[in-house]
Write a protein that holds these residues in place. Structure first.
Motif, PDB file in Angstrom:
ATOM      1  N   ILE A 199       0.831  -1.200   0.000  1.00  0.00           N
ATOM      2  CA  ILE A 199       0.000   0.000   0.000  1.00  0.00           C
ATOM      3  C   ILE A 199       0.869   1.254   0.000  1.00  0.00           C
ATOM      4  O   ILE A 199       0.569   2.213  -0.695  1.00  0.00           O
ATOM      5  CB  ILE A 199      -0.952  -0.001   1.215  1.00  0.00           C
ATOM      6  CG1 ILE A 199      -2.050  -1.028   1.017  1.00  0.00           C
ATOM      7  CG2 ILE A 199      -1.555   1.365   1.459  1.00  0.00           C
ATOM      8  CD1 ILE A 199      -3.058  -0.696  -0.061  1.00  0.00           C
ATOM      9  N   ILE A 200       1.947   1.240   0.765  1.00  0.00           N
ATOM     10  CA  ILE A 200       2.801   2.417   0.845  1.00  0.00           C
ATOM     11  C   ILE A 200       3.638   2.559  -0.427  1.00  0.00           C
ATOM     12  O   ILE A 200       3.746   3.641  -0.982  1.00  0.00           O
ATOM     13  CB  ILE A 200       3.702   2.349   2.092  1.00  0.00           C
ATOM     14  CG1 ILE A 200       2.826   2.395   3.344  1.00  0.00           C
ATOM     15  CG2 ILE A 200       4.713   3.483   2.095  1.00  0.00           C
ATOM     16  CD1 ILE A 200       3.553   2.134   4.633  1.00  0.00           C
ATOM     17  N   GLY A 201       4.218   1.467  -0.895  1.00  0.00           N
ATOM     18  CA  GLY A 201       5.025   1.514  -2.109  1.00  0.00           C
ATOM     19  C   GLY A 201       6.424   2.059  -1.846  1.00  0.00           C
ATOM     20  O   GLY A 201       6.737   2.512  -0.751  1.00  0.00           O
ATOM     21  N   LYS A 202       7.261   2.015  -2.863  1.00  0.00           N
ATOM     22  CA  LYS A 202       8.622   2.525  -2.732  1.00  0.00           C
ATOM     23  C   LYS A 202       8.577   4.034  -2.563  1.00  0.00           C
ATOM     24  O   LYS A 202       8.008   4.749  -3.385  1.00  0.00           O
ATOM     25  CB  LYS A 202       9.454   2.176  -3.955  1.00  0.00           C
ATOM     26  CG  LYS A 202       9.837   0.728  -4.022  1.00  0.00           C
ATOM     27  CD  LYS A 202      10.810   0.488  -5.146  1.00  0.00           C
ATOM     28  CE  LYS A 202      11.223  -0.967  -5.141  1.00  0.00           C
ATOM     29  NZ  LYS A 202      12.191  -1.248  -6.175  1.00  0.00           N
ATOM     30  N   GLN A 203       9.188   4.490  -1.486  1.00  0.00           N
ATOM     31  CA  GLN A 203       9.248   5.902  -1.131  1.00  0.00           C
ATOM     32  C   GLN A 203       7.859   6.543  -1.059  1.00  0.00           C
ATOM     33  O   GLN A 203       7.695   7.725  -1.298  1.00  0.00           O
ATOM     34  CB  GLN A 203      10.138   6.668  -2.107  1.00  0.00           C
ATOM     35  CG  GLN A 203      11.565   6.198  -2.081  1.00  0.00           C
ATOM     36  CD  GLN A 203      12.431   6.925  -3.087  1.00  0.00           C
ATOM     37  OE1 GLN A 203      11.946   7.671  -3.921  1.00  0.00           O
ATOM     38  NE2 GLN A 203      13.733   6.706  -3.003  1.00  0.00           N
ATOM     39  N   GLY A 204       6.833   5.738  -0.781  1.00  0.00           N
ATOM     40  CA  GLY A 204       5.483   6.245  -0.611  1.00  0.00           C
ATOM     41  C   GLY A 204       4.755   6.586  -1.898  1.00  0.00           C
ATOM     42  O   GLY A 204       3.734   7.264  -1.877  1.00  0.00           O
ATOM     43  N   LYS A 205       5.255   6.112  -3.019  1.00  0.00           N
ATOM     44  CA  LYS A 205       4.671   6.482  -4.305  1.00  0.00           C
ATOM     45  C   LYS A 205       3.272   5.912  -4.502  1.00  0.00           C
ATOM     46  O   LYS A 205       2.409   6.575  -5.083  1.00  0.00           O
ATOM     47  CB  LYS A 205       5.578   6.040  -5.445  1.00  0.00           C
ATOM     48  CG  LYS A 205       6.835   6.863  -5.528  1.00  0.00           C
ATOM     49  CD  LYS A 205       7.677   6.467  -6.710  1.00  0.00           C
ATOM     50  CE  LYS A 205       8.951   7.303  -6.745  1.00  0.00           C
ATOM     51  NZ  LYS A 205       9.785   6.950  -7.886  1.00  0.00           N
ATOM     52  N   THR A 206       3.010   4.711  -4.022  1.00  0.00           N
ATOM     53  CA  THR A 206       1.693   4.102  -4.217  1.00  0.00           C
ATOM     54  C   THR A 206       0.628   4.834  -3.417  1.00  0.00           C
ATOM     55  O   THR A 206      -0.439   5.166  -3.946  1.00  0.00           O
ATOM     56  CB  THR A 206       1.730   2.614  -3.828  1.00  0.00           C
ATOM     57  OG1 THR A 206       2.750   1.962  -4.575  1.00  0.00           O
ATOM     58  CG2 THR A 206       0.402   1.945  -4.116  1.00  0.00           C
ATOM     59  N   VAL A 207       0.900   5.112  -2.159  1.00  0.00           N
ATOM     60  CA  VAL A 207      -0.087   5.816  -1.340  1.00  0.00           C
ATOM     61  C   VAL A 207      -0.252   7.252  -1.828  1.00  0.00           C
ATOM     62  O   VAL A 207      -1.350   7.811  -1.783  1.00  0.00           O
ATOM     63  CB  VAL A 207       0.264   5.754   0.160  1.00  0.00           C
ATOM     64  CG1 VAL A 207       1.437   6.644   0.519  1.00  0.00           C
ATOM     65  CG2 VAL A 207      -0.947   6.114   0.995  1.00  0.00           C
ATOM     66  N   LYS A 208       0.792   7.845  -2.331  1.00  0.00           N
ATOM     67  CA  LYS A 208       0.689   9.196  -2.889  1.00  0.00           C
ATOM     68  C   LYS A 208      -0.216   9.190  -4.121  1.00  0.00           C
ATOM     69  O   LYS A 208      -1.048  10.083  -4.295  1.00  0.00           O
ATOM     70  CB  LYS A 208       2.074   9.721  -3.250  1.00  0.00           C
ATOM     71  CG  LYS A 208       2.071  11.154  -3.700  1.00  0.00           C
ATOM     72  CD  LYS A 208       3.478  11.665  -3.944  1.00  0.00           C
ATOM     73  CE  LYS A 208       3.446  13.106  -4.403  1.00  0.00           C
ATOM     74  NZ  LYS A 208       4.781  13.618  -4.675  1.00  0.00           N
ATOM     75  N   ALA A 209      -0.086   8.169  -4.962  1.00  0.00           N
ATOM     76  CA  ALA A 209      -0.947   8.052  -6.143  1.00  0.00           C
ATOM     77  C   ALA A 209      -2.402   7.824  -5.725  1.00  0.00           C
ATOM     78  O   ALA A 209      -3.319   8.391  -6.329  1.00  0.00           O
ATOM     79  CB  ALA A 209      -0.459   6.924  -7.038  1.00  0.00           C
ATOM     80  N   LEU A 210      -2.612   7.011  -4.701  1.00  0.00           N
ATOM     81  CA  LEU A 210      -3.962   6.775  -4.186  1.00  0.00           C
ATOM     82  C   LEU A 210      -4.581   8.075  -3.691  1.00  0.00           C
ATOM     83  O   LEU A 210      -5.738   8.393  -3.995  1.00  0.00           O
ATOM     84  CB  LEU A 210      -3.932   5.739  -3.060  1.00  0.00           C
ATOM     85  CG  LEU A 210      -5.233   5.469  -2.318  1.00  0.00           C
ATOM     86  CD1 LEU A 210      -6.268   4.867  -3.251  1.00  0.00           C
ATOM     87  CD2 LEU A 210      -4.984   4.551  -1.140  1.00  0.00           C
TER      88      LEU A 210
END
Length: 75
Positions: free
Chosen positions: A44-55
């Motif tokens: 959910i968080i992704g590398k360096q928070g990219k996935t949650v930022k996209a969400l």
């Protein structure tokens, strides 16, 4: 909007049955509290928070038409 967060989160994790989204209304803003299985936290968080930022970006884009301030927090 809550359903949108839930559908996106369930498509990203290994254990979709453990995805929970709670809506907390605070005045004119809405906070979606997202909880997933501990082993899915990295997905959910992704590398360096990219996935949650996209969400968060997708949810904010959908919220523009409703003139609401929405945020997504991972618990």
């Amino acid at each position: 909007m809550q359903k949108l967060v839930e559908v996106i989160a369930k498509s990203l994790v290994d254990y979709p049955d453990e995805v929970r989204v709670k809506e907390v209304v605070d005045g004119d803003s809405i906070v979606f509290e997202l909880s997933v299985a501990q082993s899915d936290m990295g997905k959910i968080i992704g590398k360096q928070g990219k996935t949650v930022k996209a969400l968060r970006t997708v949810v904010n884009a959908a919220a523009v038409k409703d003139n609401k301030k929405i945020s997504v927090e991972i618990i």
